[in-house]
Design an enzyme around this catalytic site. Structure first.
Site, PDB file in Angstrom:
ATOM      1  N   GLU A 226     -11.143  -9.989  -0.966  1.00 55.66           N
ATOM      2  CA  GLU A 226     -10.870  -9.416   0.206  1.00 55.66           C
ATOM      3  C   GLU A 226     -12.018  -8.813   0.994  1.00 55.66           C
ATOM      4  OE1 GLU A 226      -6.297  -8.399   0.154  1.00 55.66           O
ATOM      5  OE2 GLU A 226      -7.479  -6.685  -0.819  1.00 55.66           O
TER       6      GLU A 226
ATOM      7  N   GLY B 215      -7.161  -5.017   7.472  1.00 56.70           N
ATOM      8  CA  GLY B 215      -6.602  -4.203   8.636  1.00 56.70           C
ATOM      9  C   GLY B 215      -7.143  -4.094   9.991  1.00 56.70           C
TER      10      GLY B 215
ATOM     11  N   LYS C 213       0.872  -1.063  -0.006  1.00 51.55           N
ATOM     12  CA  LYS C 213      -0.084   0.060  -0.121  1.00 51.55           C
ATOM     13  C   LYS C 213       0.702   1.243   0.021  1.00 51.55           C
ATOM     14  CE  LYS C 213      -3.513  -2.801   2.006  1.00 51.55           C
ATOM     15  NZ  LYS C 213      -4.635  -2.802   2.911  1.00 51.55           N
TER      16      LYS C 213
ATOM     17  N   HIS D 102      -8.566  -3.014  -6.098  1.00 54.36           N
ATOM     18  CA  HIS D 102      -8.647  -3.128  -4.611  1.00 54.36           C
ATOM     19  C   HIS D 102      -9.670  -2.276  -3.858  1.00 54.36           C
ATOM     20  CE1 HIS D 102      -7.183  -2.881  -0.396  1.00 54.36           C
ATOM     21  NE2 HIS D 102      -6.468  -3.878  -0.582  1.00 54.36           N
TER      22      HIS D 102
HETATM   23  P1  13P Z   1      -4.143  -6.737   5.805  1.00 49.85           P
HETATM   24  O1  13P Z   1      -3.422  -7.798   5.544  1.00 49.85           O
HETATM   25  O2  13P Z   1      -3.389  -5.567   6.281  1.00 49.85           O
HETATM   26  O3  13P Z   1      -5.557  -6.607   6.359  1.00 49.85           O
HETATM   27  O4  13P Z   1      -4.687  -5.973   4.431  1.00 49.85           O
HETATM   28  C1  13P Z   1      -5.049  -6.833   3.414  1.00 49.85           C
HETATM   29  C2  13P Z   1      -5.141  -6.077   2.281  1.00 49.85           C
HETATM   30  O5  13P Z   1      -5.939  -5.174   1.787  1.00 49.85           O
HETATM   31  C3  13P Z   1      -4.199  -6.617   0.978  1.00 49.85           C
HETATM   32  O6  13P Z   1      -4.435  -6.106  -0.168  1.00 49.85           O
END
Ligand code: 13P
Length: 243
Positions: free
Chosen positions: A158, A164, A11, A91
């Site tokens: 996801e 997160g 990110k 995403h």
């Molecule tokens: P986290 O693993 O920090 O929850 O994030 C997942 C994500 O958005 C990967 O693209």
């Protein structure tokens, strides 16, 4: 069989000081048998490619056109030009912050394929959609409207509420969604749909990775926070290799 893939998404994290961490992740990638991908911020892509070893490098987003008057944007062709082999498209952070539609995500996936690299197409439901029982219909609609004609893609499920947050769906919930995604991919692409890797993403850690990787239609993970440090990411790669 689909390829097993451990992918990291940094990110908007990482300056040049993080390149030593990336080298440690690349070293760990050399020890495992699964495919490994790291998607650093665009500013680190070229340097990352130079020290990547067996770790493939990817972008986190691209414009849907190859060139043009789009100030501040980067095309898939440009990412491929510096050695990226994958690009994350759709995403939820981009779908939500920039109102990216399924049609735009599909156009981006096509652009990535035109650049002869592989799109990682993300989909996922919100907590409200999950609680109102709409998950399967939401993710099916999102995916079918985001898919390109070609099957040379990776899909990442996801759930927005798991990103997160430390929250992870129950194994039965992950199984249900990944089975539905597989059925949709087979319906769309025929037998080729069985070869597409479907990754799970959202609070994957070393402590929960093995359980998630044991699900039959989970072919790997897209990892955010736990991909920032080799000490956290390497055991996830290892768990995938061992699964
Ligand atoms: P986290 O693993 O920090 O929850 O994030 C997942 C994500 O958005 C990967 O693209």
């Amino acid at each position: 069989m689909p390829r097993r893939i451990a992918a990291g998404n940094w990110k908007m994290n990482g300056t040049q000081a993080a390149l030593s961490e990336l080298a440690s992740i690349a070293a760990a990638a050399g020890e495992v048998s699964c495919t490994t991908i790291l998607c650093p911020p665009t500013t680190l892509l070229q340097a990352a490619v130079q020290s990547s070893g067996s770790l493939a490098i990817g972008g986190q987003n691209c414009h849907h056109e190859a060139t043009g008057a789009h100030t501040g944007d980067v095309s898939a062709q440009m990412l491929a030009d510096v050695g990226a082999q994958y690009v994350i498209v759709g995403h939820s952070e981009r779908r939500n912050s920039y109102a990216e539609s399924d049609a735009l995500v599909q156009a981006k996936a096509r652009a990535v394929l035109s650049a002869e690299i592989t799109p990682i197409i993300c989909i996922g439901e919100s907590i409200e959609q999950r609680e109102s029982g709409e998950t399967i219909s939401v993710i099916s609609t999102q995916l079918s409207a985001s898919l390109p004609t070609e099957a040379q893609i990776v899909v990442a499920y996801e759930p927005i509420w798991a990103i997160g947050t430390g929250l992870v769906p129950a194994i039965a919930q992950i199984t249900e969604v990944h089975d539905a995604l597989r059925a949709l991919l087979v319906k769309t692409y025929g037998a080729q749909g069985n070869e597409i890797s479907i990754l799970y993403g959202g609070s994957v850690k070393a402590s929960n990775a093995s359980e998630i990787f044991a699900v039959s239609n989970v072919n790997g993970a897209l990892v955010g926070g736990a991909s920032l440090k080799a000490v956290d990411f390497a055991p996830i790669m290892q768990a995938l290799s061992d699964s």
